[in-house]
Design a protein around this motif. Structure first.
Motif, PDB file in Angstrom:
ATOM      1  N   UNK A  21      44.664  30.877-103.170  1.00  0.00           N
ATOM      2  CA  UNK A  21      45.348  31.245-104.401  1.00  0.00           C
ATOM      3  C   UNK A  21      46.253  32.455-104.191  1.00  0.00           C
ATOM      4  N   UNK A  22      45.792  33.410-103.412  1.00  0.00           N
ATOM      5  CA  UNK A  22      46.597  34.592-103.159  1.00  0.00           C
ATOM      6  C   UNK A  22      47.869  34.280-102.406  1.00  0.00           C
ATOM      7  N   UNK A  23      47.818  33.250-101.567  1.00  0.00           N
ATOM      8  CA  UNK A  23      48.988  32.876-100.772  1.00  0.00           C
ATOM      9  C   UNK A  23      49.930  31.946-101.524  1.00  0.00           C
ATOM     10  N   UNK A  24      49.360  31.054-102.356  1.00  0.00           N
ATOM     11  CA  UNK A  24      50.161  30.010-102.994  1.00  0.00           C
ATOM     12  C   UNK A  24      50.411  30.240-104.476  1.00  0.00           C
ATOM     13  N   UNK A  25      49.606  31.119-105.108  1.00  0.00           N
ATOM     14  CA  UNK A  25      49.721  31.277-106.549  1.00  0.00           C
ATOM     15  C   UNK A  25      48.992  30.185-107.302  1.00  0.00           C
ATOM     16  N   UNK A  26      48.167  29.420-106.644  1.00  0.00           N
ATOM     17  CA  UNK A  26      47.405  28.342-107.272  1.00  0.00           C
ATOM     18  C   UNK A  26      46.226  27.991-106.374  1.00  0.00           C
ATOM     19  N   UNK A  27      45.182  27.432-106.979  1.00  0.00           N
ATOM     20  CA  UNK A  27      44.084  26.930-106.162  1.00  0.00           C
ATOM     21  C   UNK A  27      42.706  27.425-106.568  1.00  0.00           C
ATOM     22  N   UNK A 174      53.654  36.208-107.507  1.00  0.00           N
ATOM     23  CA  UNK A 174      53.170  37.509-107.950  1.00  0.00           C
ATOM     24  C   UNK A 174      53.122  37.632-109.455  1.00  0.00           C
ATOM     25  N   UNK A 175      54.173  37.187-110.136  1.00  0.00           N
ATOM     26  CA  UNK A 175      54.240  37.300-111.591  1.00  0.00           C
ATOM     27  C   UNK A 175      53.225  36.394-112.273  1.00  0.00           C
ATOM     28  N   UNK A 176      53.115  35.159-111.805  1.00  0.00           N
ATOM     29  CA  UNK A 176      52.173  34.202-112.397  1.00  0.00           C
ATOM     30  C   UNK A 176      50.736  34.674-112.189  1.00  0.00           C
ATOM     31  N   UNK A 177      50.428  35.214-111.024  1.00  0.00           N
ATOM     32  CA  UNK A 177      49.086  35.743-110.768  1.00  0.00           C
ATOM     33  C   UNK A 177      48.765  36.921-111.676  1.00  0.00           C
ATOM     34  N   UNK A 178      49.731  37.818-111.864  1.00  0.00           N
ATOM     35  CA  UNK A 178      49.502  38.978-112.727  1.00  0.00           C
ATOM     36  C   UNK A 178      49.318  38.547-114.182  1.00  0.00           C
ATOM     37  N   UNK A 179      50.132  37.602-114.648  1.00  0.00           N
ATOM     38  CA  UNK A 179      50.008  37.112-116.024  1.00  0.00           C
ATOM     39  C   UNK A 179      48.702  36.368-116.240  1.00  0.00           C
ATOM     40  N   UNK A 180      48.187  35.754-115.179  1.00  0.00           N
ATOM     41  CA  UNK A 180      46.941  35.000-115.286  1.00  0.00           C
ATOM     42  C   UNK A 180      45.777  35.893-115.711  1.00  0.00           C
ATOM     43  N   UNK A 223      39.266  38.568-100.964  1.00  0.00           N
ATOM     44  CA  UNK A 223      40.500  37.826-100.719  1.00  0.00           C
ATOM     45  C   UNK A 223      41.570  38.202-101.732  1.00  0.00           C
ATOM     46  N   UNK A 224      41.175  38.444-102.985  1.00  0.00           N
ATOM     47  CA  UNK A 224      42.136  38.800-104.025  1.00  0.00           C
ATOM     48  C   UNK A 224      42.802  40.140-103.743  1.00  0.00           C
ATOM     49  N   UNK A 225      42.063  41.033-103.102  1.00  0.00           N
ATOM     50  CA  UNK A 225      42.584  42.372-102.837  1.00  0.00           C
ATOM     51  C   UNK A 225      43.774  42.361-101.888  1.00  0.00           C
ATOM     52  N   UNK A 226      43.896  41.316-101.079  1.00  0.00           N
ATOM     53  CA  UNK A 226      45.008  41.240-100.117  1.00  0.00           C
ATOM     54  C   UNK A 226      45.989  40.154-100.509  1.00  0.00           C
ATOM     55  N   UNK A 227      45.981  39.736-101.797  1.00  0.00           N
ATOM     56  CA  UNK A 227      46.847  38.647-102.248  1.00  0.00           C
ATOM     57  C   UNK A 227      48.322  38.973-102.063  1.00  0.00           C
ATOM     58  N   UNK A 228      48.706  40.219-102.362  1.00  0.00           N
ATOM     59  CA  UNK A 228      50.106  40.605-102.221  1.00  0.00           C
ATOM     60  C   UNK A 228      50.599  40.500-100.794  1.00  0.00           C
ATOM     61  N   UNK A 229      49.723  40.777 -99.840  1.00  0.00           N
ATOM     62  CA  UNK A 229      50.092  40.662 -98.432  1.00  0.00           C
ATOM     63  C   UNK A 229      50.137  39.192 -97.999  1.00  0.00           C
ATOM     64  N   UNK A 230      49.172  38.406 -98.496  1.00  0.00           N
ATOM     65  CA  UNK A 230      49.084  37.003 -98.097  1.00  0.00           C
ATOM     66  C   UNK A 230      50.311  36.202 -98.506  1.00  0.00           C
ATOM     67  N   UNK A 231      50.844  36.491 -99.698  1.00  0.00           N
ATOM     68  CA  UNK A 231      51.969  35.716-100.186  1.00  0.00           C
ATOM     69  C   UNK A 231      53.203  35.897 -99.298  1.00  0.00           C
TER      70      UNK A 231
END
Length: 282
Positions: A21-27, A174-180, A223-231
């Motif tokens: 999810x952190x890499x794709x914005x979904x999952x 990034x935006x969709x994850x933050x709004x989620x 895993x969520x903590x490194x989402x910005x790096x993964x994307x």
């Protein structure tokens, strides 16, 4: 102890799902919901449990994306407000539907989400700058509603649609994850309200799923903590393809099993329930 085994299974599921999810914005929501539903958890309990876990993971993921400059603030607020409205409506709708009746339809929806993710993987288009327009608010509302009903779907619906329109993937994810995170708070509040007011009569069994939820949270947080790096770094196409195949396979299998409910020969007799994940791990 089978309960402890179940906890470790969901911890691994939460970690893997949040990495994707952190890499794709979904999952995260879709994968977690499919696994919970497959283990015998009712649809409304599944959605409430997944959103409870997402309170923590989306907070960490959203903060990571904000830190790495992946959030479009104007698009964020438009999606968040519309998503909250749709999410609350979806939560109230789900709690009023019998679990056995809606279960096949939820799996059908998740199968469509898997096909949508696969389509996004196979489709390639040119990126262009997409400003918030008239379609963004309805998209957020639909995404929030389906996310609450299916326990996941915010990312596949909203992220895929915006990227399909040509928006820059990094900013969209990034935006969709933050709004989620905001949408998740609204959905959880709606579930709590229906539980406290007695509107959700079947909600008292939520405490039975505390170990899977704890596993999803503790597995997903690192895993969520490194989402910005993964994307920025993760290989998108192989991950997207893997998620699509996983969701399609599990949803198709569960739909085949659930179809027995509607078989004519089963109308006059009870159907044999499948063993839960906890029973399998004994």
């Amino acid at each position: 102890m089978p309960e402890l085994t179940e906890f470790w299974i969901f911890l691994c599921v939460g970690f893997a799902a949040q990495l994707i999810d952190g890499a794709l914005g979904m999952g995260y929501g879709v994968i977690s919901s499919v696994v919970l539903l497959a283990s015998g958890v009712p649809p409304a309990h599944t959605s409430a449990s997944v959103h409870a876990a997402k309170l923590f993971t989306t907070a960490a993921s959203g903060a990571s994306h904000l830190l790495h400059g992946n959030v479009n603030r104007r698009l964020f607020w438009l999606l968040a407000i519309a998503g909250c409205i749709g999410g609350v409506a979806g939560a109230f709708f789900l709690t009023q539907m019998p679990g056995k009746l809606i279960r096949p339809y939820v799996f059908g929806y998740l199968l469509i989400m898997g096909l949508l993710i696969l389509w996004r993987c196979l489709r390639q288009g040119k990126e262009r700058h997409v400003m918030p327009g008239a379609f963004v608010a309805p998209l957020g509302g639909v995404g929030g509603f389906l996310d609450a009903v299916g326990g996941g779907g915010w990312g596949p619906v909203v992220t895929s649609s915006l990227i399909g329109a040509g928006a820059q993937p990094r900013q969209v994810v990034g935006t969709v994850n933050a709004a989620e995170f905001v949408v998740t708070c609204a959905v959880v509040a709606a579930f709590v309200t229906t539980l406290l007011t007695g509107i959700w009569s079947e909600g008292k069994g939520l405490a039975d799923h505390i170990l899977p939820v704890a596993g999803l949270v503790l597995g997903g947080l690192p895993a969520a903590a490194v989402a910005g790096f993964l994307v920025k770094r993760a290989p998108r196409r192989p991950l997207t393809f893997a998620v699509a195949l996983l969701v399609i396979t599990l949803s198709s299998y569960e739909l085949i099993c659930a179809s027995d409910i509607f078989a004519p020969e089963n109308t006059a007799q009870e159907t044999v329930s499948k063993p839960s994940l906890a029973e399998i791990t004994k």
